[in-house]
Motif scaffolding. Structure first.
Motif, mmCIF file in Angstrom:
data_model
loop_
_atom_site.group_PDB
_atom_site.id
_atom_site.type_symbol
_atom_site.label_atom_id
_atom_site.label_comp_id
_atom_site.label_asym_id
_atom_site.label_seq_id
_atom_site.Cartn_x
_atom_site.Cartn_y
_atom_site.Cartn_z
ATOM 1 N N MET A 6 0.840 -1.170 0.000
ATOM 2 C CA MET A 6 0.000 0.000 0.000
ATOM 3 C C MET A 6 0.890 1.241 0.000
ATOM 4 O O MET A 6 1.764 1.377 0.828
ATOM 5 C CB MET A 6 -0.875 -0.016 1.257
ATOM 6 C CG MET A 6 -1.747 1.191 1.380
ATOM 7 S SD MET A 6 -2.691 1.083 2.896
ATOM 8 C CE MET A 6 -2.582 2.790 3.347
ATOM 9 N N ASN B 103 2.192 4.888 0.804
ATOM 10 C CA ASN B 103 1.993 5.807 1.920
ATOM 11 C C ASN B 103 1.800 7.210 1.378
ATOM 12 O O ASN B 103 2.756 7.936 1.164
ATOM 13 C CB ASN B 103 3.188 5.768 2.872
ATOM 14 C CG ASN B 103 3.040 4.678 3.889
ATOM 15 O OD1 ASN B 103 1.934 4.373 4.299
ATOM 16 N ND2 ASN B 103 4.149 4.091 4.287
ATOM 17 N N ALA C 175 -5.502 4.962 5.210
ATOM 18 C CA ALA C 175 -4.199 5.621 5.148
ATOM 19 C C ALA C 175 -3.668 5.974 6.539
ATOM 20 O O ALA C 175 -2.484 6.272 6.693
ATOM 21 C CB ALA C 175 -4.278 6.884 4.287
ATOM 22 N N ASP D 226 1.832 0.869 7.782
ATOM 23 C CA ASP D 226 2.071 0.109 6.562
ATOM 24 C C ASP D 226 2.750 -1.202 6.947
ATOM 25 O O ASP D 226 3.943 -1.404 6.742
ATOM 26 C CB ASP D 226 2.937 0.927 5.610
ATOM 27 C CG ASP D 226 3.018 0.303 4.235
ATOM 28 O OD1 ASP D 226 2.185 -0.576 3.927
ATOM 29 O OD2 ASP D 226 3.923 0.680 3.472
ATOM 30 N N ASP D 227 1.956 -2.083 7.559
ATOM 31 C CA ASP D 227 2.477 -3.320 8.120
ATOM 32 C C ASP D 227 1.364 -4.359 8.094
ATOM 33 O O ASP D 227 0.218 -4.044 8.404
ATOM 34 C CB ASP D 227 2.922 -3.050 9.568
ATOM 35 C CG ASP D 227 3.702 -4.195 10.168
ATOM 36 O OD1 ASP D 227 3.125 -5.297 10.274
ATOM 37 O OD2 ASP D 227 4.862 -3.986 10.546
ATOM 38 N N HIS E 122 -4.169 -4.901 5.689
ATOM 39 C CA HIS E 122 -4.860 -3.828 4.973
ATOM 40 C C HIS E 122 -6.062 -4.308 4.155
ATOM 41 O O HIS E 122 -7.097 -3.639 4.147
ATOM 42 C CB HIS E 122 -3.871 -3.082 4.071
ATOM 43 C CG HIS E 122 -2.938 -2.216 4.835
ATOM 44 N ND1 HIS E 122 -3.241 -0.942 5.225
ATOM 45 C CD2 HIS E 122 -1.681 -2.461 5.314
ATOM 46 C CE1 HIS E 122 -2.246 -0.426 5.898
ATOM 47 N NE2 HIS E 122 -1.279 -1.326 5.978
ATOM 48 N N GLN F 279 7.036 7.137 9.433
ATOM 49 C CA GLN F 279 5.956 7.855 8.742
ATOM 50 C C GLN F 279 5.137 8.718 9.689
ATOM 51 O O GLN F 279 4.110 9.247 9.300
ATOM 52 C CB GLN F 279 5.047 6.854 8.030
ATOM 53 C CG GLN F 279 5.735 5.994 7.012
ATOM 54 C CD GLN F 279 6.300 6.829 5.877
ATOM 55 O OE1 GLN F 279 5.618 7.678 5.322
ATOM 56 N NE2 GLN F 279 7.555 6.595 5.540
ATOM 57 N N ARG G 43 0.667 6.323 13.480
ATOM 58 C CA ARG G 43 -0.280 5.531 12.706
ATOM 59 C C ARG G 43 -0.988 4.531 13.622
ATOM 60 O O ARG G 43 -0.452 4.112 14.649
ATOM 61 C CB ARG G 43 0.427 4.737 11.593
ATOM 62 C CG ARG G 43 1.065 5.603 10.531
ATOM 63 C CD ARG G 43 0.002 6.156 9.582
ATOM 64 N NE ARG G 43 0.583 6.898 8.504
ATOM 65 C CZ ARG G 43 0.645 8.229 8.460
ATOM 66 N NH1 ARG G 43 0.179 8.945 9.442
ATOM 67 N NH2 ARG G 43 1.171 8.841 7.433
#
Length: 144
Positions: free
Chosen positions: A1, A3, A32, A36-37, A53, A117, A120
């Motif tokens: 996905m 970022n 979003a 991202d894991d 996701h 990032q 999140r």
């Protein structure tokens, strides 16, 4: 996905953005906000556990397919330490922006982590609240 989400400088911004995305029925914006894991998890109010996701996207699409969710926090306890923030909230859920009385209440636990990032969501657990009065914290920090 990819970022494409903005960098969140504190965990509170992520929680606010989560509520805003649900209000707009914006699954892409809501997703979003997650790390991202592949280890991310979400438990929906009906008890369905989602991992990664793809499953979380499907769950959010089903959840928001027919209506937006307007979440109003009525009790919140948060804890943070070195890149981790945990929010335990009781939220009044409204199904329309002009709805005065809540449709129902949810107990929500959000685990928000900081990585390269920014902040999140790593985990969300939502369940229906049977009794709102028992969910309210006794003190601001939740300690007796």
């Amino acid at each position: 996905m990819p970022n494409l989400a903005r960098l969140f400088h504190n965990a509170d911004e992520v929680v606010d953005a989560w509520r805003e995305a649900l209000k707009r029925r914006d699954v892409t914006a809501a997703l979003a906000l997650w790390l991202d894991d592949d280890s991310i998890t979400c438990v929906l109010p009906e008890g369905q556990r989602l991992s990664g996701h793809a499953e979380i996207r499907g769950g959010l699409e089903r959840l928001l397919a027919n209506q937006a969710l307007f979440l109003e926090p009525i009790a919140c306890i948060s804890h943070s330490s070195l890149g981790t923030a945990i929010y335990d909230t009781t939220e009044a859920v409204h199904l329309r922006a002009d709805q005065v009385e809540s449709a129902f209440f949810l107990n929500i636990t959000l685990v928000v982590l900081q990585d390269s990032q920014g902040w999140r969501i790593a985990h969300l657990h939502a369940s229906h609240s049977a009794d709102v009065s028992s969910s309210a914290p006794i003190t601001q920090h939740g300690l007796h």
